[in-house]
Design a protein around this motif. Structure first.
Motif, mmCIF file in Angstrom:
data_model
loop_
_atom_site.group_PDB
_atom_site.id
_atom_site.type_symbol
_atom_site.label_atom_id
_atom_site.label_comp_id
_atom_site.label_asym_id
_atom_site.label_seq_id
_atom_site.Cartn_x
_atom_site.Cartn_y
_atom_site.Cartn_z
ATOM 1 N N PRO A 178 175.014 90.829 26.069
ATOM 2 C CA PRO A 178 174.079 91.103 25.338
ATOM 3 C C PRO A 178 173.069 92.399 25.524
ATOM 4 C CG PRO A 178 173.652 89.100 25.947
ATOM 5 C CD PRO A 178 174.899 89.593 26.461
ATOM 6 N N ARG A 179 173.078 92.675 26.973
ATOM 7 C CA ARG A 179 172.493 93.583 27.326
ATOM 8 C C ARG A 179 173.254 94.792 27.992
ATOM 9 N NH1 ARG A 179 169.184 89.373 29.540
ATOM 10 N NH2 ARG A 179 170.294 89.330 31.415
ATOM 11 N N PHE A 180 174.329 95.071 27.081
ATOM 12 C CA PHE A 180 175.466 95.858 27.095
ATOM 13 C C PHE A 180 174.888 97.386 27.674
ATOM 14 C CE2 PHE A 180 178.444 98.965 25.660
ATOM 15 C CZ PHE A 180 179.592 98.660 26.372
ATOM 16 N N SER A 181 173.923 97.941 26.767
ATOM 17 C CA SER A 181 173.438 99.224 26.996
ATOM 18 C C SER A 181 172.546 99.266 28.168
ATOM 19 C CB SER A 181 172.299 99.637 25.730
ATOM 20 O OG SER A 181 173.148 99.449 24.569
ATOM 21 N N TRP A 182 171.654 98.236 28.577
ATOM 22 C CA TRP A 182 171.057 98.263 29.739
ATOM 23 C C TRP A 182 171.819 98.568 30.686
ATOM 24 C CZ3 TRP A 182 166.730 99.461 31.912
ATOM 25 C CH2 TRP A 182 166.467 98.972 33.103
ATOM 26 N N TYR A 183 172.887 97.566 30.822
ATOM 27 C CA TYR A 183 173.834 97.590 32.042
ATOM 28 C C TYR A 183 174.592 99.180 32.181
ATOM 29 C CZ TYR A 183 178.490 97.345 34.376
ATOM 30 O OH TYR A 183 179.419 97.324 35.302
ATOM 31 N N VAL A 219 171.599 101.455 33.800
ATOM 32 C CA VAL A 219 171.636 101.374 35.244
ATOM 33 C C VAL A 219 172.457 101.830 35.888
ATOM 34 C CG1 VAL A 219 171.071 99.743 36.959
ATOM 35 C CG2 VAL A 219 170.136 99.389 34.755
ATOM 36 N N GLN A 220 173.999 101.809 35.411
ATOM 37 C CA GLN A 220 174.929 102.288 35.950
ATOM 38 C C GLN A 220 174.711 103.817 36.171
ATOM 39 O OE1 GLN A 220 178.143 101.704 37.057
ATOM 40 N NE2 GLN A 220 178.386 99.550 36.888
ATOM 41 N N ALA A 222 170.812 110.624 31.213
ATOM 42 C CA ALA A 222 171.542 109.596 30.399
ATOM 43 C C ALA A 222 170.971 108.097 30.553
ATOM 44 C CB ALA A 222 172.896 109.282 30.934
ATOM 45 N N PHE A 223 170.267 107.784 31.770
ATOM 46 C CA PHE A 223 169.565 106.640 32.011
ATOM 47 C C PHE A 223 168.513 106.261 30.852
ATOM 48 C CE2 PHE A 223 165.732 104.754 34.051
ATOM 49 C CZ PHE A 223 166.025 103.464 34.148
ATOM 50 N N PRO A 224 167.321 107.338 30.702
ATOM 51 C CA PRO A 224 166.396 106.917 29.754
ATOM 52 C C PRO A 224 166.966 106.800 28.331
ATOM 53 C CG PRO A 224 165.812 109.165 30.556
ATOM 54 C CD PRO A 224 167.045 108.536 31.196
ATOM 55 N N LEU A 225 167.736 107.738 27.985
ATOM 56 C CA LEU A 225 168.333 107.709 26.589
ATOM 57 C C LEU A 225 168.996 106.399 26.339
ATOM 58 C CD1 LEU A 225 168.833 110.246 24.532
ATOM 59 C CD2 LEU A 225 170.806 110.517 25.593
ATOM 60 N N VAL A 226 170.045 105.834 27.221
ATOM 61 C CA VAL A 226 170.651 104.840 26.944
ATOM 62 C C VAL A 226 169.908 103.697 27.008
ATOM 63 C CG1 VAL A 226 172.740 103.455 27.770
ATOM 64 C CG2 VAL A 226 172.778 106.038 27.613
ATOM 65 N N ALA A 227 168.974 103.608 28.096
ATOM 66 C CA ALA A 227 168.062 102.584 28.090
ATOM 67 C C ALA A 227 167.144 102.228 26.905
ATOM 68 C CB ALA A 227 167.045 102.741 29.476
ATOM 69 N N LEU A 228 166.618 103.254 26.619
ATOM 70 C CA LEU A 228 165.665 103.111 25.234
ATOM 71 C C LEU A 228 166.303 103.378 24.034
ATOM 72 C CD1 LEU A 228 162.597 105.478 26.759
ATOM 73 C CD2 LEU A 228 163.072 102.956 26.829
ATOM 74 N N ARG A 229 167.448 104.102 23.969
ATOM 75 C CA ARG A 229 168.062 104.253 22.508
ATOM 76 C C ARG A 229 169.408 103.727 22.465
ATOM 77 N NH1 ARG A 229 164.417 103.804 20.245
ATOM 78 N NH2 ARG A 229 162.815 105.015 19.588
ATOM 79 N N GLY A 230 169.822 103.024 23.506
ATOM 80 C CA GLY A 230 171.262 102.682 23.647
ATOM 81 C C GLY A 230 171.773 101.925 22.273
ATOM 82 N N LYS A 231 171.032 101.293 21.464
ATOM 83 C CA LYS A 231 171.559 100.387 20.316
ATOM 84 C C LYS A 231 172.120 101.367 19.563
ATOM 85 C CE LYS A 231 168.636 97.161 19.759
ATOM 86 N NZ LYS A 231 167.431 96.600 19.319
#
Lengths: 489, 614
Positions: free
Chosen positions: B107-112, B115-116, B14-23
Motif C-alpha cells: 500500500p505504501r508503494f510510492s513512499w517506498y 525513500v529509495q 525525485a524524493f519530494p515529488l514521489v513522496a507527495l505526488r506519487g499516487k
C-alpha cells in the motif's frame, strides 16, 4: 511599520473586548485576520531587513518621558528580525490551532493578542524601559491563560494542578523580572547618560567592575525565562498545565525572550561582565542540555517529554551565547528560531493527539501511525528536527553551536554532542512506542488531524524544512547582526 | 564534470515529488525514481569519460556563512569518487528495478520508492562531497533512510524496533564522527577534506590530535559499517523489505564507513597507531561475525553476518595499507552481496521460505535463481575466477606485506570460515533433500523484472575480477586507476594465491562433508556454536545496559528534578517566604502604641547610624 506590528495585536484585543461574547464567527474572523496581518507584517519586516547594510533598520522614535530619558524607540537588527518572523509564524499557527477554544473564547484571544504585542514589542524595542514593559506584558497574561484554560493532571504519585502550574510560572518569572529591573535601574544610574536608550547605553559604556557586578542580574533574570538550570522547573510544569496554543507560544516564543534579553541587554551592554561570567553560563547551559535530555527520557507524559526537551534545547542556545564567538552566537540565534518552530509543532501535535485520546501517557499508546498518518508523519519530522537531523533547521543551529563551543570549551562541546545522542535515544523510543508497532485496538477510532490542524502543522513543517535546506535565508541576517554585536565584545 | 552533482540531485528531486505526488505519477512514482537513478547511472559514464580526459578537480558553492567561515556544498571528482559513483548508482538502479515487482502489492508503494530515491541521493552525495560538513549531512541522511526503510513495515513491532536500533547504534558512532570533524576543524580551521589532509600530511597538526581525530572518525565508520562492538544493528536490519537489505548491505549505508576511512586515508596514515586500530578491529569483527554466519539459520541473517565479516575484512585491508585491496573488495562484495540478497528475495518470493532449515533441493525448482545465487556465493567465498577471488588475494597480499605472521594466519582462518559458511548455504539450500515439500510450498521462478537485475549483478560479480588487470577505458588496472599518480599494479603472490585456493577448497570439502554427508565434527564445537547463536550475548548486554543503567539513571535524574530541584528548591523557597510571612503577620497588631514603639526605636537606631558613621 514596527509600531504597527506591535500595536495591531493589542488593538485587536481592544476590539475583542467590545465584541459581544456570542459572536463566534466574528471573533474567529477577527482573530484569524489579525494572525494573517501579523504574519504578513513580520514577513515584511524580515524581508525588508537589508543584511548588507546592517545596523538597526525600520527605526522609529517618538519622544515620551524626556526628563527620564525614555522614548518609544523601535528598530530591528539581524538578530531580532528572524525572531520577529518566528513570532509571526507561531502566532498565526497558534490562532489556527485554537479555533475551537473553549470556554470563553473571547477572553482567551484578548489575552493571547495582548501577549503577542508584548512579544513583538520586546523584540523590536530599542529603549530598555519599553523593552522591560513589553517583556512583562508578554509574561503576565500567561497566568490567566494557564490558570483559566489549562488542565490539571494526576500522575498517581503526584498531582499538578493548573493553578499550581500558573502560579509557579508567574512567580518564578516575576522573580526573574525583579532581578532584571534592578539591573536595568543600576545600569541607568551607572552609565550616567540619563537615558534608557539602548544606543545611548551602548555608547556610554561602564567600568569593568560594574559590568561584572551587574551581569549576573541579567544572566539569572533573563536566564530564568530561557529555562536556565536550576530555575527551569516552571517550564515543564507550566506546559503540562497550559492549553495547546499557549504551550506553543510559551515554549516557541516566550522562552526566546529570555535568551534574547540576555544577548541584547546582558552580553551586548555588559561585554566585560559577559566575559567574566561566560564560564558559569556555559557550564549551566551544558547541564541544561544533558540533564534536560536525561529527564525527558524518563518522562511518561507527552507534554513532559516535550517540556524537558525544551529545557535541553534551550541549553544549546545558552551554550552558544556563552561562547561569545560569532559562530556560537550565530548558532544560538538560529537555534532560537529553529527550536521555536519545532517546539510549537510538537505542542500542536501533542494537542491534536490529546484532544482525541484525552490522555497523554506514552505507555498507553501504540501504533498510532496506522490511524493518524498525517499527525504521525509530522511528529516524526518534529522528532527528527529535535535530534538534529541535517536537512532540518535544528541541525545547522546545533552544528554552529558545537563549532563555537569547540573553539572555547572543547570538553563541554563533547558533552553537548553526547546530549544530542541522548536526544536521539528518547525521541526514537517515543516515536517507536507511540506511533509504530501494531495499533492498540483501543485507538481504532481515533481520527487523524483535520485539514485545519494539518494546515497549521504543515506551515511549521515547511518552515523547518526550508530553513534546514536553505539556512542562508536566516543566516545572512543573523550573521550580520551577531557580527555587529561581537565587535563590542 | 561540473555537472556531476546532478547525479545526486536527480534522485534528491525525485524524493519530494514521489513522496507527495506519487499516487498521480506514472507507475505510482516508481518510474520517476527509476528514471532519476538511471540518470545518475548515465552521468557516471559521462563523468567517468570526462574525468579520464582531465584531472581530478573539485567544485563548490557557498551554503551559508557564519562568522567569516564559509560553509560550502562541494563535490570532488577523483578516482575514488567516480569509482563509488559507479558502484552506488548501478546497485541502486538494479535494486529499484527489482523492487518494481517485488513491492507491487504494498500500500505504501510510492513512499517506498521516494525513500529509495532519497537513499540513493544521500549516498551519492556522500561519495561526491569534498568537505566534512556535507559528508556529515549526507551521512546522517543515509542513516535516516535506513531508519525509514528498515521500519518500512512499521506496524510490525520487530521492524519498528530494528529501525530504532539501527538509528541509535549508528548515532552513537556519529557522536565520534562529529567530534572528530570538529577536532580537525579546530586544528585546521577548515572543513575541506583536501585542506585537512594537506595539513595532516605536512605535520601541521600534532600527532596526538591527529590520532584522536582519526580514531573519532573511525568511530563513525564503525557505526555505519557495523564494526564490533557497534555491529548489532545490521543483522536486525533484515526486518525491512529484502531489496532494502540488498541496498543497505551492498552499495549504501554499510560501505559508507569503509569509504570514509578510504577518503580520509592520508589522515589515518599520518596518525600514529590509527591504522593498527582499524586493522585489528576489522579482523576481530570479521572473525567474530564469520562464526555467527556459520550457525544462523535464517537465510538473510547468514548473509547479514557475512556482510559484517566482509566489512571487517575491508577494514583489515585498509588497516594493512591495502587501499586498493580494500576498495576493490568493496566493489566485488557489493555486486555479490546485492545479488545474494536479491536472490534471497527471489527465493522468498518463489517459495515463501526464509529459514534454510526448511529449504533444500531448490536447484531443481528454481534453476536460474539458484545458479545466480550460487555464483554470488562462490564469488564471496573466493572461488576463482570470480571477482571475490581477486579482491581477496589483493587484500591478502597487503596483509602479508604490512602485517605480522599472526595477522596473516588469522586472515587465512577467516578465509576458511568465509568459504565454509557460503558453502554451507549452497549445500543446504540448493542441494540435498527437498524439505520445502514437507511444508507444502510450490517453488516457482520469479518474473523477469526480478530476474534481469539478478542477471546483471551476476554478470558484474563474475567479471569484476578482470578489473584488477584491466579497467575499460583506462587502459590499466584498478590499482593504477585508484591511485592515479603513483599507480599500483595488481600484485599476485603465487604461493599465497595457491594457499588461499587450497583453503577455499578445504572449506567446501568440509561443508560438503558436514551438510551433505553428515560428518559429526560440528558436535564437538557445539558449546561455541551455542555462544555464537546467542550472538555472544551482545544484544542481551546492550538491552541490559539500556534498561538497567541508562533508563534507571534517567529516572533518577527526573526524580531528582521533581523532588529536590522543584519540590525542595522552588516550592521550598516559596514555602519559606510563606512561613516568614506567617510569622511577620503577628507583628501587624493594629495597636498604635506597638507601631509607635517600633517607629521610635527605628528613629533612634537610624539617628545613631547617621551620627556614628559620618
Amino acid at each position: 511599520m514596527l509600531s504597527v506590528l506591535v500595536l495591531v495585536p493589542v488593538l485587536v484585543a481592544g476590539l475583542l473586548v467590545a465584541l459581544p461574547s456570542g459572536r463566534l464567527r466574528a471573533l474567529r474572523s477577527l482573530a484569524l485576520g489579525a494572525g494573517i496581518v501579523e504574519l504578513a507584517l513580520a514577513l515584511y519586516v524580515f524581508l525588508s531587513y537589508d543584511s548588507n547594510l546592517g545596523g538597526y533598520q525600520l527605526v522609529e522614535r517618538y519622544r515620551w518621558l524626556d526628563s527620564l530619558g525614555v522614548s518609544f524607540h523601535l528598530g530591528v537588527d539581524g538578530v531580532s528580525a528572524p525572531l520577529v518572523l518566528l513570532n509571526g509564524i507561531v502566532l498565526f499557527t497558534g490562532v489556527i490551532i485554537s479555533w475551537h477554544m473553549k470556554p470563553r473564547p473571547k477572553d482567551f484571544f484578548i489575552l493571547f493578542f495582548t501577549l503577542a504585542s508584548g512579544v513583538f514589542g520586546t523584540f523590536v524595542a530599542l529603549d530598555l524601559f519599553f523593552l522591560f514593559f513589553f517583556y512583562e506584558l508578554a509574561v503576565l497574561p500567561m497566568y490567566l491563560l494557564i490558570g483559566v484554560w489549562g488542565s490539571s493532571s494526576d500522575f498517581g504519585t503526584f498531582i499538578r494542578t493548573k493553578e499550581y502550574g500558573a502560579l509557579k510560572l508567574t512567580l518564578v518569572l516575576v522573580a526573574g523580572s525583579v532581578l532584571v529591573w534592578v539591573g536595568l535601574l543600576a545600569m541607568y544610574v551607572e552609565a550616567g547618560v540619563g537615558s534608557f536608550d539602548l544606543l545611548d547605553l551602548e555608547a556610554a559604556g561602564m567600568s569593568v567592575g560594574v559590568q561584572r557586578f551587574l551581569f549576573p542580574f541579567f544572566m539569572l533574570g533573563f536566564g530564568v525565562l530561557a529555562g536556565l538550570w536550576p530555575f527551569h522547573t516552571w517550564s515543564p510544569d507550566g506546559h503540562v498545565a497550559a492549553p495547546t496554543a499557549v504551550s506553543m507560544v510559551h515554549a516557541g516564543v516566550l522562552m526566546k525572550l529570555g535568551a534574547y534579553g540576555l544577548l541584547r541587554v546582558g552580553i551586548s551592554l555588559l561585554p566585560e561582565g559577559a566575559h567574566a561570567w561566560a564560564p558559569v553560563l556555559i557550564v549551566l547551559g551544558t547541564v541544561n542540555v544533558v540533564y534536560g535530555a536525561m529527564s525527558a527520557m524518563a518522562q511518561k507524559d507527552l507534554k513532559y517529554v516535550v517540556g524537558y526537551s525544551s529545557v535541553s534545547h534551550m541549553g544549546y542556545v545558552l551554550m552558544g551565547l556563552a561562547t561569545l564567538t560569532v559562530v556560537g552566537m550565530d548558532g544560538a540565534v538560529l537555534q532560537m528560531f529553529s527550536h521555536g518552530i519545532m517546539t510549537a509543532l510538537f505542542f500542536a501535535l501533542v494537542g491534536i493527539v490529546y484532544e482525541r485520546a484525552h490522555v497523554r501517557d506514552i505507555t498507553v499508546f501504540e501504533g498510532l501511525a496506522k490511524r493518524m498518518g498525517l499527525t504521525s508523519a509530522f511528529f516524526v519530522v518534529a522528532g527528527l528536527t529535535s535530534l538534529g537531523l541535517p536537512g532540518l533547521s535544528g541541525f545547522v543551529a546545533e552544528f554552529l553551536v558545537f563549532v563555537g563551543v569547540f573553539q572555547t570549551y572543547p570538553v563541554l562541546g563533547v558533552l553537548a554532542i553526547i546530549g544530542a545522542a541522548i536526544t536521539a535515544v528518547y525521541i526514537l523510543r517515543l516515536l517507536g512506542k507511540v506511533f509504530f508497532g501494531p495499533l492498540n485496538p483501543k485507538w481504532e477510532k481515533l481520527p487523524d488531524a483535520t485539514p485545519r490542524e494539518g494546515f497549521a502543522a504543515a506551515v511549521l513543517v515547511a518552515t523547518i524544512v526550508f530553513v534546514g535546506v536553505n539556512p542562508g535565508f536566516l543566516m545572512r541576517a543573523i550573521d550580520s547582526g551577531v557580527q555587529a554585536l561581537a565587535t563590542r565584545l | 564534470m561540473e555537472w556531476a552533482w546532478i547525479a545526486a540531485a536527480a534522485p534528491l528531486a525525485a524524493f519530494p515529488l514521489v513522496a507527495l505526488r506519487g499516487k498521480w505519477l506514472p507507475g505510482r512514482g516508481a518510474y520517476i525514481s527509476i528514471a532519476a537513478i538511471g540518470l545518475s547511472f548515465v552521468l557516471f559514464w559521462l563523468v567517468g569519460a570526462d574525468f579520464l580526459r582531465r584531472q581530478a578537480d573539485h567544485f563548490s558553492i557557498t551554503w551559508f556563512n557564519s562568522g567569516g567561515t564559509r560553509l560550502a556544498l562541494g563535490m570532488i571528482i577523483d578516482p575514488l569518487s567516480v569509482y563509488m559513483l559507479g558502484i552506488v548508482s548501478v546497485v541502486a538502479l538494479g535494486v529499484q528495478v527489482y523492487s518494481l515487482k517485488y513491492m507491487e502489492h504494498e500500500p505504501r508503494f510510492s513512499w517506498y520508492f521516494a525513500v529509495q530515491s532519497l537513499f540513493a541521493a544521500s549516498m551519492l552525495g556522500l561519495v561526491l562531497s569534498d568537505n566534512f560538513l556535507l559528508l556529515y549531512v549526507t551521512w546522517e541522511l543515509v542513516g535516516l533512510c535506513s531508519y525509514l526503510l528498515i521500519g518500512f513495515w512499521f506496524e510490525k513491532r520487530s521492524a519498528a524496533e530494528a529501525a530504532k536500533k539501527a538509528f541509535v547504534t549508528t548515532r552513537i558512532g556519529d557522536v565520534g564522527l562529529l567530534i572528530g570533524i570538529l577536532v580537525l576543524f579546530k586544528a585546521t580551521g577548515s572543513f575541506d577534506i583536501g585542506t585537512v589532509i594537506q595539513a595532516a600530511e605536512s605535520g601541521q597538526i600534532s600527532s596526538g590530535t591527529l590520532t584522536v581525530a582519526a580514531l573519532l572518525l573511525f568511530a563513525g565508520a564503525m557505526g555505519k559499517s557495523a564494526q564490533f562492538p557497534l555491529h548489532v544493528w545490521l543483522p536486525d536490519a533484515m526486518e525491512g523489505p529484502t531489496p532494502v537489505s540488498a541496498l543497505i548491505h551492498a552499495a549504501t549505508m554499510v560501505v559508507a564507513g569503509v569509504y570514509l576511512v578510504a577518503r580520509a586515508f592520508p589522515i589515518f596514515e599520518a596518525a600514529p597507531g590509527a591504522l593498527e586500530v582499524v586493522g585489528w578491529l576489522g579482523l576481530l569483527t570479521a572473525l567474530l561475525t564469520a562464526t555467527m554466519a556459520l550457525v544462523m539459520t535464517n537465510l538473510k541473517q547468514v548473509l547479514a553476518y557475512s556482510t559484517i565479516s566482509h566489512l571487517g575484512f575491508m577494514m583489515l585491508a585498509l588497516g594493512s595499507i591495502g587501499f586498493t585491496g580494500g576498495m576493490y573488495h568493496l566493489m566485488t562484495h557489493a555486486f555479490a552481496k546485492a545479488l545474494l540478497f536479491l536472490g534471497a528475495g527471489s527465493i522468498a518470493h518463489g517459495t515463501g521460505l526464509t529459514d534454510i532449515k526448511d529449504m533444500g533441493g531448490l536447484w531443481r525448482k528454481m534453476p536460474l535463481t539458484s545458479t545466480l545465487f550460487i555464483l554470488g556465493a562462490l564469488s564471496l567465498a573466493g572461488v576463482p575466477p570470480l571477482g571475490g577471488f581477486f579482491s581477496k588475494d589483493e587484500v591478502l597480499a597487503a596483509v602479508y606485506h604490512n602485517q605480522g605472521p599472526v595477522v596473516l594466519g588469522l586472515t587465512l582462518v577467516l578465509a576458511l570460515l568465509s568459504a565454509l559458511y557460503m558453502a554451507r548455504l549452497v549445500f543446504v539450500v540448493f542441494f540435498g533433500p527437498d524439505r520445502s515439500r514437507e511444508s507444502g510450498v510450490h517453488a516457482h521462478e520469479s518474473p523477469w523484472q526480478m530476474v534481469v537485475p539478478l542477471v546483471a549483478l551476476a554478470y558484474l560479480a563474475v567479471t569484476s575480477g578482470a578489473a584488477a588487470f584491466y579497467l575499460p577505458g583506462t587502459g590499466e588496472g584498478l590499482g593504477q586507476f585508484l591511485f592515479w599518480e603513483e599507480g599500483e599494479a595488481f600484485h599476485p603472490l603465487w604461493w599465497l594465491i595457491i594457499a588461499s585456493m587450497v583453503i577455499v577448497a578445504a572449506g567446501f570439502v568440509i561443508a560438503w562433508g558436514i551438510y551433505q554427508r553428515g560428518w559429526r565434527v560440528a558436535r564437538a564445537l557445539e558449546p561455541v556454536a551455542r555462544l555464537a547463536r546467542r550472538k555472544y550475548y551482545m544484544d542481551d548486554l546492550y538491552q541490559w545496559t539500556i534498561d538497567r543503567v541508562v533508563l534507571v539513571f534517567a529516572g533518577m535524574v527526573a526524580l531528582f528534578d521533581r523532588t529536590v530541584v522543584n519540590d525542595g528548591g522552588v516550592n521550598g523557597s516559596g514555602g519559606i517566604v510563606a512561613r516568614v510571612g506567617k510569622r511577620l503577620r503577628y507583628h501587624e497588631t493594629g495597636r498604635v502604641y506597638n507601631y509607635g514603639l517600633v517607629m521610635a526605636g527605628a528613629i533612634v537606631v537610624l539617628g545613631l547610624m547617621v551620627t556614628l558613621l559620618r
